[in-house]
Structure formats: C-alpha cells, structure tokens
Design an enzyme around this catalytic site. Structure first.
Site, PDB file in Angstrom:
ATOM      1  N   CYS A   2       0.826  -1.190   0.000  1.00  0.00           N
ATOM      2  CA  CYS A   2       0.000   0.000   0.000  1.00  0.00           C
ATOM      3  C   CYS A   2       0.867   1.248   0.000  1.00  0.00           C
ATOM      4  CB  CYS A   2      -0.884   0.039   1.253  1.00  0.00           C
ATOM      5  SG  CYS A   2      -1.776  -1.504   1.579  1.00  0.00           S
ATOM      6  N   LEU A  46      -3.231  -1.996  -2.265  1.00  0.00           N
ATOM      7  CA  LEU A  46      -3.069  -3.027  -3.285  1.00  0.00           C
ATOM      8  C   LEU A  46      -3.375  -4.341  -2.592  1.00  0.00           C
ATOM      9  CD1 LEU A  46      -2.102  -3.682  -6.234  1.00  0.00           C
ATOM     10  CD2 LEU A  46       0.184  -4.003  -5.264  1.00  0.00           C
ATOM     11  N   ASN A  70       2.242  -0.130   5.158  1.00  0.00           N
ATOM     12  CA  ASN A  70       2.649  -0.464   3.793  1.00  0.00           C
ATOM     13  C   ASN A  70       3.646  -1.608   3.879  1.00  0.00           C
ATOM     14  OD1 ASN A  70       3.651  -0.491   1.136  1.00  0.00           O
ATOM     15  ND2 ASN A  70       5.078   1.187   1.562  1.00  0.00           N
ATOM     16  N   ASP A  95      -2.666  -9.418   7.862  1.00  0.00           N
ATOM     17  CA  ASP A  95      -1.445  -9.140   8.616  1.00  0.00           C
ATOM     18  C   ASP A  95      -1.527  -7.783   9.323  1.00  0.00           C
ATOM     19  OD1 ASP A  95      -1.408  -7.923   6.124  1.00  0.00           O
ATOM     20  OD2 ASP A  95       0.727  -8.248   5.751  1.00  0.00           O
TER      21      ASP A  95
END
Length: 626
Positions: A2, A46, A70, A95
């Site tokens: 991300c 993403l 990220n 996660d």
C-alpha cells in the site's frame, strides 16, 4: 502492499484525501481513511492478503488504537496465533490486524516480533501519540515533516507537497551528497524541512509536539565461528524458509528473472514451492552489440528448465530515455542510478499479469557479488606493494584511450582512486564527484555524508566487525543497499502497482550473512562462494559459473547515441543560471569533455541530466520552491 499517509494537528480535512489521491499507483484497489478530531490516517491499498477482509485503517476492539501500514508481515499467522493464545480476538485474517494486537500486547517491542518489509503508523489514542516504524533493512520508505506540534507523513515525499503549510527550501547539502553518491542519503531529503525515517528506526510523536527517534535493530557480528559446512547448511535452510514466507499471498506470485545466480535461486525455490505455474519476466536490450548486457537467451533457457510461464520485453535507449521524466518524478528526489528506468519498464510489463513478484535483489551485498569487492580485495593486496610501483601502473592505465571500452573506463577510475587508507579507498571508490569538483560547481567545500560513512565504519567496529571487509558489509547494508538499490526498487515497482519482495534480504539472512567470514564469500577468485555452495544441488553449473552481468543498461553507448538530444532538453543555460544551484560553465565543461572522448565522466554527465530532469518535473507541476 500500500501507500500510507497521516496527519496530526493539521486542520485541513481535505488534505487526507488529496494525499491519498497521489498514492493511487501504490494502491489502486481501494482507499481507507480514519479521520477524528485532530488525527487522520489514510491508505491506498493493493489487495494481496485477505483481499476481501483486509481493509485499512484497522483498530483494536475498543477503537483506541489504529494503524495503517505499507508492506507485508510474512510471519503474521504465527504471531496471530501467539496473540490468540494470549486472549486477543481477531476480526480479520489480515497481517495488518496482527500489528494492532501485537502493539497492544508488547508496546514498542511489537516490531521485534515482525518478519517482513514495512512502514507502519500507529495512532495510540490512550497515550495521544503516533508511532512510525520502518523495517530493519529499509525496503519500505517513510517521509515526515514536523513543525511545532504538527506532524505529516507519507510513503512518498511528493505526497507531502500537497500541504500548503510546508515551505519548500532546497537543501544544497543534499545536492552535495547527491553528486558524491548519486542519491540523497537519509535522514536528509532534497528539501530542508522534510526527512526520511532510517531503516530499523522508530519515531514517537506526542500530541504536544515532543518527539524522538530510536533504533530497534542493528547488525551484530559475533565472535562465534563455524566451519564452511555449517554456514552452508544454515544458509540453505534460511533461503528455503524465506521463499516459503514470501510465497504467502492470496494472489499468484511471479519472479523477475535474469540470467544471474540470485534470481535463478529465487525462481528455482519459488517454482518448487508454488502450487501453480509461476510467471517469470526478463528484460533485454535491442541496440547494443555487447552481449555482456543481454541475458535473454540464458534466462529463456533456464525458465524452460523450470517450466515457468516466461515473458520477455526488449528495450532500446529511446524506450528508456522516454521514461526518464516519469521515473524521475516517481523517485521523489534526484537519483541517478541508470537502472531506474529499466526497473520501471520491467515492473510495468510484469504488472500486466502479476500483482506480486520476487526479486534477487540483495544477493550481491550479502554474499560479495559486486566486482568492487574483488577490486577492494586487490587494493588490500596492493597495499603491500611500494607506492611508486602502483603510481607507475596507474600512469600506464590512464594513457589507455576511453574508446577501448567501458571496462577500460572503469579500470582508469579504479586505479586512479588508489589510496593507502582502506576507508578512504572505499569512499573514493563509491563516490563520483570529488570535493574540488563539487566546490567549483556548487560552491560547497564539505563532505557531510562522507563523514557519516566514516562514522558507520566506527559503528561497525562497535557492533563486532573485526576486519575491513566485515566493516564494509555493515556500511554497505546501511548506506548503498537501502538508499540506492532498495529505494529505486520500491519506487519504480510501486509506480507500476507491482509489489516486489526480496527474499535474499530477510533479516535473518542478513544477520547470518554478516557473520559469514569474507573469505567464504569470495574464495578461489569466485564471488558468492558460500551462496553457490548452499544451492549447488539445485542450480545448474553453467549458472553457478556464469560471469556476472548485472541489471544495468549500456549507459555509455546510450549517451554516445543520445547526448545531443539529452543536452538540448535538460541542460538549459537560462534555467541553470536562474536556479543558482550549479555553475553553468562547470556543467558545460563536463558535457564537452564527454563529447570530446573523455568517457570516464559518463556518470557525472548522467547525474547532472537526472538532477535537471527532476527540477523540470517540479517546475512542470508549478511547485513553489526556494
């Protein structure tokens, strides 16, 4: 994977959405915003793990701890189970949620539980503070701006430029460092009041504006010694384990495949572990007669042996140079590694059929793969030879014409940088413009990051390094690897909405590699000796013995062909004089020397082009700087 953003004590509520809009390439699948009173967190996602349920920002049950991040936590299932056993309840299988509960349970020590690549932001409403964390090796970037009690942060520097409160001032010392190393080293950025979090570092920012940074991890070199067989066995185990962890994904995982050892190992182990036929991708060069730059044939043959779904893309100088403006903007700061455009092209190509790829990045740094390591070993041996003989040899080499080829250009630079002191030798070998040249061009007589490099050598000794090559491993792992290789790998792949994973840089592999004696990395004139020993049963001999090519374009050839076009586009007298950063006459001299046949300064030419390309992108977007 991300892009994240966040703000504390900034009143502009539109800013969060505007910043997220500028990170769509890092997360095209969805946006998430947490906005409450004076705190805001945002993300562009993403979707790779828990595609349907892993939305961010995410909180604990009482909604007083929130996070965005990220990257990937590869061991999240193991950590999740440990937390469940301690009574934590999970709403997702992502996660990200593991981070929230790990912070609840372990406080700032939570990061020591994580194995992966990450830039994390946590808002702790109980203690009214933000915690920013960057992964140990520096795979994921994180930028921040602080003024009084205000904090703004983001995965990319360009995103912070959306904030009108930030007054942008060019950091001339950062440009000085750039001309030495071809990148701007952290914590500096190209702007004076914007900073980058260091690898293995935590920033704690309280709502009242008090803040501090602290290290949570460092490379340690022990006195414990093992025989070759023990190192080989340990390394093989960690390689397999690292690939296993990086195959964790709810979407298929591909591999960026060159003809070299590192990506061949990654592809072999990935194909062995994958339940499906993996995609592999290779880039080649159209307009060069030098076969040392092309690895298409060898990569294709290896992919056929593995049974992968293999794809190739062929580029020429114009393809690469046409992407320069876009890549310069995506890199955020002046950056002149010529591989950047290639990595963007292969990433965009791979992203058409994959969301995630594995890469062989890091193998050279971990296991002594670069020619410069051999060169420094030669210099180590040369130190026993009288100085006058070295000088005589250098005189002969400098008389060779540059037109003899790129290897001659490199040899002239190699012997021209001869010094007795090993640290000074190293610095001269990894820097480009001399202090005298920078003083003429920039008006600065300083070597700030060179001094940081010297401090790193001293720090390496404190961490247990006993000889120059152990110290060099530490320094390269703290400087060249994160600031150059990992920086452009992240930025250019994420610009194409592609997640790149680096299994050879799992922190457990880094810790082992730090403790493998250098004479097992380069042995019998073979680079990466111990790595080859660890995989010789699964990698063909022709790959093990193949000469290193490197993922780099034939830059001298390209400059020879396109120098006039590049100069007319980027080296504009009025613009350079108006900015007042560089002396135009000194710039012109460097280009004239190159065109007259002095090819040794090709990286100086390229670095000036990349700097001017960066300025042109800033001006194109009407970003006001001083």
């Amino acid at each position: 994977m991300c892009g994240i953003i966040g703000a504390l004590n900034l009143g502009d509520r539109r800013l969060l959405h505007e910043m997220c809009d500028n990170l769509v390439h890092r997360g095209p699948d969805e946006e998430g915003i947490f906005d409450e009173k004076n705190i805001g967190l945002g993300i562009r996602r993403l979707s790779i793990i828990d595609v349907n349920g892993g939305q961010q920002p995410i909180s604990n049950e009482t909604q007083d701890i929130w996070t965005v991040f990220n990257g990937e936590i590869y061991n999240y299932k193991e950590v999740q189970q440990e937390l469940i056993n301690k009574g934590h309840k999970f709403q997702t299988n992502s996660d990200t949620e593991t981070i929230v509960h790990a912070y609840e349970e372990y406080g700032l020590d939570f990061v020591k539980k994580l194995r992966g690549m990450f830039a994390i932001a946590i808002w702790d409403n109980r203690q009214k503070k933000i915690i920013l964390v960057r992964d140990r090796i520096g795979i994921k970037p994180l930028y921040y701006w602080i003024e009084e009690n205000k904090l703004l942060f983001a995965s990319e520097l360009k995103v912070l430029l959306e904030c009108d409160e930030i007054k942008l001032v060019i950091n001339k010392n950062a440009i000085n460092d750039y001309f030495s190393f071809l990148y701007v080293p952290p914590p500096k950025t190209i702007f004076k009041n914007i900073y980058k979090l260091l690898p293995g570092e935590i920033l704690i920012f309280n709502q009242n504006g008090e803040y501090k940074t602290q290290k949570y991890w460092d490379i340690k070199i022990s006195n414990e010694q093992h025989n070759e067989a023990t190192y080989t066995k340990k390394l093989r185990h960690l390689l397999e384990e690292s690939i296993d962890l990086r195959m964790v994904s709810d979407v298929p995982v591909g591999v960026l495949l060159s003809s070299g050892l590192d990506s061949s190992i990654v592809a072999t182990l990935a194909a062995k572990k994958s339940p499906y036929e993996i995609n592999t991708y290779t880039v080649g060069f159209e307009d060069t007669k030098d076969k040392s730059y092309n690895e298409l044939k060898e990569s294709r043959e290896f992919a056929e042996k593995l049974g992968t779904n293999h794809s190739e893309i062929i580029v020429n100088s114009q393809d690469s140079l046409n992407q320069l403006d876009e890549v310069v903007w995506q890199l955020d700061e002046p950056f002149s590694n010529p591989t950047t455009t290639l990595n963007y092209i292969i990433s965009e190509f791979a992203s058409r059929s994959s969301k995630v790829v594995l890469s062989g990045v890091g193998g050279d740094e971990m296991f002594g793969g670069y020619p410069k390591y051999k060169a420094l070993k030669i210099f180590d041996n040369l130190s026993k030879i009288p100085n006058f003989l070295i000088k005589d040899l250098n005189v002969l080499i400098q008389k060779l014409p540059d037109s003899s080829g790129e290897n001659i250009v490199k040899a002239k630079r190699f012997f021209g940088s001869w010094k007795k002191d090993q640290i000074e030798q190293y610095i001269s070998f990894v820097t480009y413009f001399s202090n005298e040249e920078k003083e003429k061009m920039l008006g600065i007589n300083d070597e700030p990051y060179e001094n940081e490099i010297k401090k790193m050598f001293r720090k390496a000794e404190e961490q247990g390094a006993k000889n120059f090559f152990e110290k060099m491993f530490y320094v390269e792992s703290k400087s060249y690897l994160p600031n150059n290789i990992l920086e452009y790998t992240d930025k250019t792949s994420m610009a194409a909405s592609l997640e790149t994973r680096e299994p050879l840089l799992d922190h457990k592999i880094v810790e082992l590699a730090a403790n493998i004696p250098f004479n097992l990395k380069i042995k019998n004139n073979s680079t990466k000796y111990i790595l080859k020993q660890a995989v010789k049963d699964i990698i063909p001999k022709e790959v093990l013995n193949r000469k290193k090519l490197g993922f780099t374009p034939p830059l001298i050839n390209w400059l020879n062909k396109d120098i006039k076009e590049l100069e007319s586009k980027y080296i504009l007298k009025n613009k350079i004089k108006e900015r007042g950063i560089m002396e135009y006459d000194e710039v012109k001299k460097i280009f004239t020397q190159f065109k007259e046949g002095k090819k040794y300064n090709y990286m100086k030419v390229w670095s000036i082009i990349c700097l001017e390309a960066w300025f042109s992108q800033i001006e194109k977007r009407n970003i006001a700087i001083s």
